[in-house]
Design an enzyme around this catalytic site. Sequence first.
Site, PDB file in Angstrom:
ATOM      1  N   HIS A   1      38.920  11.559  32.060  1.00 51.39           N
ATOM      2  CA  HIS A   1      38.353  12.474  33.065  1.00 51.39           C
ATOM      3  C   HIS A   1      38.094  13.880  32.527  1.00 51.39           C
ATOM      4  CE1 HIS A   1      39.771  10.073  36.858  1.00 51.39           C
ATOM      5  NE2 HIS A   1      39.377   9.273  35.886  1.00 51.39           N
ATOM      6  N   ASN A   2      38.979  14.374  31.656  1.00 45.53           N
ATOM      7  CA  ASN A   2      38.881  15.775  31.198  1.00 45.53           C
ATOM      8  C   ASN A   2      38.336  15.898  29.780  1.00 45.53           C
ATOM      9  OD1 ASN A   2      42.139  15.682  32.509  1.00 45.53           O
ATOM     10  ND2 ASN A   2      40.422  16.554  33.657  1.00 45.53           N
TER      11      ASN A   2
ATOM     12  N   CYS B   1      55.987  20.812  20.455  1.00 46.74           N
ATOM     13  CA  CYS B   1      57.010  21.864  20.476  1.00 46.74           C
ATOM     14  C   CYS B   1      58.154  21.331  21.349  1.00 46.74           C
ATOM     15  CB  CYS B   1      56.457  23.204  20.966  1.00 46.74           C
ATOM     16  SG  CYS B   1      55.859  23.238  22.663  1.00 46.74           S
ATOM     17  N   GLY B   2      58.993  22.208  21.865  1.00 48.15           N
ATOM     18  CA  GLY B   2      60.114  21.728  22.666  1.00 48.15           C
ATOM     19  C   GLY B   2      59.658  21.042  23.939  1.00 48.15           C
ATOM     20  N   THR B   3      58.708  21.659  24.608  1.00 46.83           N
ATOM     21  CA  THR B   3      58.226  21.133  25.886  1.00 46.83           C
ATOM     22  C   THR B   3      56.758  20.703  25.874  1.00 46.83           C
ATOM     23  OG1 THR B   3      57.531  23.341  26.569  1.00 46.83           O
ATOM     24  CG2 THR B   3      59.780  22.669  27.167  1.00 46.83           C
ATOM     25  N   GLY B   4      56.006  21.172  24.908  1.00 49.20           N
ATOM     26  CA  GLY B   4      54.552  20.972  24.880  1.00 49.20           C
ATOM     27  C   GLY B   4      53.811  22.062  25.632  1.00 49.20           C
TER      28      GLY B   4
ATOM     29  N   ARG C   1      32.048  18.484  35.745  1.00 45.25           N
ATOM     30  CA  ARG C   1      33.325  19.185  35.931  1.00 45.25           C
ATOM     31  C   ARG C   1      33.827  19.759  34.601  1.00 45.25           C
ATOM     32  NH1 ARG C   1      35.232  13.950  39.432  1.00 45.25           N
ATOM     33  NH2 ARG C   1      33.833  14.358  41.188  1.00 45.25           N
TER      34      ARG C   1
ATOM     35  N   HIS D   1      59.446  24.499  15.040  1.00 45.09           N
ATOM     36  CA  HIS D   1      60.698  23.892  14.576  1.00 45.09           C
ATOM     37  C   HIS D   1      61.219  22.870  15.587  1.00 45.09           C
ATOM     38  CE1 HIS D   1      61.458  27.369  17.061  1.00 45.09           C
ATOM     39  NE2 HIS D   1      62.640  26.862  17.387  1.00 45.09           N
TER      40      HIS D   1
ATOM     41  N   ARG E   1      61.686  17.761  23.351  1.00 41.60           N
ATOM     42  CA  ARG E   1      62.898  17.830  24.160  1.00 41.60           C
ATOM     43  C   ARG E   1      62.719  17.115  25.506  1.00 41.60           C
ATOM     44  NH1 ARG E   1      63.771  24.283  22.776  1.00 41.60           N
ATOM     45  NH2 ARG E   1      64.508  23.957  20.645  1.00 41.60           N
TER      46      ARG E   1
HETATM   47  C1  RB5 Z   1      61.364  26.836  21.155  1.00 40.64           C
HETATM   48  O1  RB5 Z   1      62.697  27.106  21.467  1.00 40.64           O
HETATM   49  C2  RB5 Z   1      60.596  26.495  22.422  1.00 40.64           C
HETATM   50  O2  RB5 Z   1      60.520  27.595  23.255  1.00 40.64           O
HETATM   51  C3  RB5 Z   1      59.217  25.976  22.079  1.00 40.64           C
HETATM   52  O3  RB5 Z   1      59.330  24.906  21.222  1.00 40.64           O
HETATM   53  C4  RB5 Z   1      58.377  25.476  23.244  1.00 40.64           C
HETATM   54  O4  RB5 Z   1      59.085  24.576  24.031  1.00 40.64           O
HETATM   55  C5  RB5 Z   1      57.671  26.476  24.026  1.00 40.64           C
HETATM   56  O5  RB5 Z   1      56.846  26.151  24.889  1.00 40.64           O
END
Ligand code: RB5
Length: 146
Positions: free
Chosen positions: A98-99, A65-68, A136, A9, A109
């Site tokens: 490289h990877n 996602c929020g942070t990946g 590698r 989400h 976010r």
């Molecule tokens: C959702 O709130 C958040 O935890 C998710 O999107 C993500 O960032 C987790 O790694």
Amino acid sequence: MKIAAGSDHAGLALKRQLLERLRAQGHEVNDLGTHDTQSCDYPDYAALVARAVAAGEAERGLLVCGTGQGMAMAANRVPGVRAAVCADTFTAKATRAHNDANVLCIGERVVGPGLAGDIVDAFVSGPYEGGRHANRVAKVAALERR
Ligand code: RB5
């Protein structure tokens, strides 16, 4: 290029923007969900995309996602997947070169939509250099078998 995509989400809005961009560039994108803003669990979608890439159904994966970070942690549990979190274009280009990264993880976010588009472009168009990197990458794959 065939690309499998997924988000939770927290990554839904950015995923939709990025998929629109990729489709406009002519890529064949399979959106494996989520498809609405209801709270859900990122590992469920990481698994779907990672398995599609590992099975050869898609050449690359895109997870938002929020942070990946959670997406990458989950996707990298699937053998054959090399998922990388990218918040800049240098990393996106370098992790391809490289990877031989095959799944791109982005945090909605963390990264704005303009930069995210550039990151996706760098990742999708970036070639793997092979050569000195091949041994590698093979060592990374060997870790899956131990
Ligand atoms: C959702 O709130 C958040 O935890 C998710 O999107 C993500 O960032 C987790 O790694």
